[in-house]
Design an enzyme around this catalytic site. Structure first.
Site, PDB file in Angstrom:
ATOM      1  N   CYS A  10       8.364  43.067   8.847  1.00  0.00           N
ATOM      2  CA  CYS A  10       7.268  43.777   9.484  1.00  0.00           C
ATOM      3  C   CYS A  10       7.208  45.152   8.849  1.00  0.00           C
ATOM      4  O   CYS A  10       8.130  45.565   8.144  1.00  0.00           O
ATOM      5  CB  CYS A  10       7.485  43.919  10.994  1.00  0.00           C
ATOM      6  SG  CYS A  10       7.415  42.373  11.930  1.00  0.00           S
ATOM      7  N   GLY A  36       3.648  42.039   6.410  1.00  0.00           N
ATOM      8  CA  GLY A  36       3.228  41.204   7.528  1.00  0.00           C
ATOM      9  C   GLY A  36       1.731  41.110   7.591  1.00  0.00           C
ATOM     10  O   GLY A  36       1.044  42.131   7.595  1.00  0.00           O
ATOM     11  N   ASN A 111      10.560  46.953  13.217  1.00  0.00           N
ATOM     12  CA  ASN A 111      10.782  46.099  12.054  1.00  0.00           C
ATOM     13  C   ASN A 111      12.226  45.637  12.101  1.00  0.00           C
ATOM     14  O   ASN A 111      13.148  46.468  12.099  1.00  0.00           O
ATOM     15  CB  ASN A 111      10.517  46.884  10.758  1.00  0.00           C
ATOM     16  CG  ASN A 111      11.025  46.155   9.522  1.00  0.00           C
ATOM     17  OD1 ASN A 111      11.010  44.938   9.459  1.00  0.00           O
ATOM     18  ND2 ASN A 111      11.487  46.918   8.543  1.00  0.00           N
ATOM     19  N   GLY A 112      12.434  44.338  12.130  1.00  0.00           N
ATOM     20  CA  GLY A 112      13.794  43.809  12.170  1.00  0.00           C
ATOM     21  C   GLY A 112      13.921  42.695  13.187  1.00  0.00           C
ATOM     22  O   GLY A 112      12.934  42.088  13.615  1.00  0.00           O
ATOM     23  N   TYR A 251      12.787  41.102  -3.014  1.00  0.00           N
ATOM     24  CA  TYR A 251      11.558  40.418  -2.624  1.00  0.00           C
ATOM     25  C   TYR A 251      10.599  41.255  -1.788  1.00  0.00           C
ATOM     26  O   TYR A 251       9.405  41.279  -2.040  1.00  0.00           O
ATOM     27  CB  TYR A 251      11.931  39.150  -1.852  1.00  0.00           C
ATOM     28  CG  TYR A 251      10.756  38.266  -1.473  1.00  0.00           C
ATOM     29  CD1 TYR A 251      10.233  37.353  -2.384  1.00  0.00           C
ATOM     30  CD2 TYR A 251      10.171  38.352  -0.218  1.00  0.00           C
ATOM     31  CE1 TYR A 251       9.147  36.550  -2.042  1.00  0.00           C
ATOM     32  CE2 TYR A 251       9.097  37.555   0.133  1.00  0.00           C
ATOM     33  CZ  TYR A 251       8.589  36.654  -0.775  1.00  0.00           C
ATOM     34  OH  TYR A 251       7.525  35.872  -0.446  1.00  0.00           O
TER      35      TYR A 251
END
Length: 478
Positions: A10, A36, A111-112, A251
């Site tokens: 995210c 996202g 985020n996570g 990535y």
């Protein structure tokens, strides 16, 4: 192709003390769209009330209009791009989440992924908490709401001291913008400055788009508090050795971002160069699997002295909702995203460079496309080690039993994909490309569990067999 890629995490973004806070946040989320694409949201504060807009879909689909931005009044705003790793893809899970707490409103973007969220949720529900979403982020919100500490920062610290896993948080209260990063630093969070206005973001590329200059990374375990009086730093947790996630370099991060002080683009080129040094193959041309395989393929080609060519062309205008009514059409699905460049491929011995392999099903189709386009030999090189373990920190990976490298040894993978040769970057090579002498097996420098099985935190939900729990919510049609 569904399930045969590493899905994004995210992205979070926030601006404090700027009259264009909402518009700047929308721009920041545009820059973080790669993290996202399922949903996006912005919450602003105008001095009297909070204003929230949360929508399914891309940022540009909803937050580009003047009418939308004008509804998000205020000089402070936070935003979130969502790819769901926990919870359904429905509007109630779209962040930032908001609650009216004792002392004022509180908005949070995360985020996570928390590895004990379900265990905590069970306890909270037994104590009378009412959950409205299936997002693990609401667990943090509930813990903050139920804390008996007097100040909001103390309540947030109290909440975060109970959670396990990975997080990069942005929070907004009537007087503060808060950023927090997990004690291991697994998920990223950076701070910038825009003409005196503090900015928080998942990546530096989001600072660039609004013209903010990079100040520093939020340190692992640090909580920063931005107010009209300035910026405070709190480090309330016992220090732990940092272990940032290596997949940001492999990535997730945009190539033009700086992560852990290193250019993502340059690091990916080094991955490719190290891969070539470890597994050079006699060939005629190096071809990347676009887009994420491009920098590594450049590094590979430079190291071994082979020409780099775009032998596989990606269509950037393919959505995720293409209707696939028949098996024949489904089999053509891979060509929606990639098509071979026959003039480059035909009659050649090619080295195909990609950043990772998950299930392997997409690799099979791409390799076959290369052969159909006339490739004499296809040698697949992967610029990361084999993915043998699932992730629980915000990367959506398949169950371990479905990972190609868990199912087969190297020869089995080569045969399954159908290439003339197959090689991965070694774990030691990965660390070497990142500037380390070697991996410290006693205390690894990075979060690399997908390759090693060495998880940096407890996995309470998994180990307690709580990984499959969901709330019994009504179905929501978004």
């Amino acid at each position: 192709m569904e399930g045969d890629t590493l899905r994004e995490e995210c992205g979070v973004f926030g601006v404090f003390g700027n009259p264009d806070a909402a518009a700047l946040t929308a721009l920041g989320l545009h820059a973080l769209q790669h993290r996202g694409q399922e949903a996006a949201g912005i919450v602003s504060y105008d001095g009297q009330r909070f204003n929230a807009e949360r929508r399914m879909g891309l940022v540009g689909d909803h937050f580009s209009s003047e009418k939308m931005i004008n509804r998000l009044v205020g000089s402070a705003a936070i935003g979130h791009n969502r790819y769901s790793t926990t919870g359904e893809t429905v509007l109630r899970n779209v962040q930032p989440l908001f609650a009216d707490l004792w002392g004022g409103g509180f908005a949070i973007g995360h985020n996570g992924n928390l590895t004990n969220a379900l265990t905590l949720r069970d306890r909270l529900v037994r104590e009378g908490a009412i959950f409205q979403s299936t997002s693990d982020t609401e667990t943090i919100l509930q813990l903050v709401a139920r804390s008996s500490k007097p100040r909001i920062i103390e309540r947030l610290v109290d909440a975060l001291s109970q959670v396990e896993g990975a997080y990069g948080l942005v929070c907004l209260t009537p007087k503060k913008m808060i950023g927090a990063r997990d004690p291991r630093g697994i998920r990223p969070l950076v701070m910038g400055d825009l003409n005196g206005s503090p900015v928080l973001a998942s990546e530096t590329c989001a600072l660039d788009i609004i013209g903010a200059h990079f100040v520093r990374e939020i340190e692992p375990g640090e909580i920063v508090v931005c107010t009209e009086d300035g910026i405070e730093s709190h480090k309330p947790f016992p220090p732990e050795p940092a272990r940032p996630c290596v997949f940001e370099h492999i990535y997730f991060a945009r190539p033009d971002s700086i992560v852990d002080g290193k250019s993502v683009y340059e690091v990916r080129k080094k991955f490719g160069a190290q891969l070539a040094a470890e597994s050079h193959e006699e060939a005629d041309v190096v071809i990347p699997v676009p887009d994420s395989g491009v920098p590594s393929a450049i590094g590979y080609a430079n190291e071994c002295g082979l020409p780099f060519e775009l032998g596989l062309i990606r269509n950037h205008y393919v959505g995720r909702t293409f209707i696939e009514p028949t098996q024949q059409i489904r089999q053509l699905g891979v060509k929606l995203k990639h098509n071979p460049n026959r003039s480059i491929v035909e009659g050649k011995r090619i080295v195909l460079v990609d950043d990772s392999v998950v299930r392997g099903t997409t690799s099979i189709k791409i390799v076959q496309m290369m052969r159909d386009a006339g490739a004499r030999e296809v040698h697949l090189r992967i610029a990361s080690p084999p993915i043998t373990h699932s992730d629980f920190y915000g990367i959506d990976t398949p169950d371990q039993s479905k990972l190609l490298a868990h199912r087969f040894d190297l020869e089995g993978m080569r045969s399954y994909i159908g290439v003339d040769s197959l090689a991965f970057l070694t774990v030691d090579g990965l660390y070497k490309a990142l500037g380390y002498d070697a991996r410290n097996d006693e205390e690894p420098q990075l979060t690399d569990h997908c390759f090693t099985g060495d998880y940096p935190t407890k996995l309470t939900d998994r180990d307690g067999d709580r990984s499959g729990g969901q709330l019994s919510l009504l179905a929501e049609i978004a």
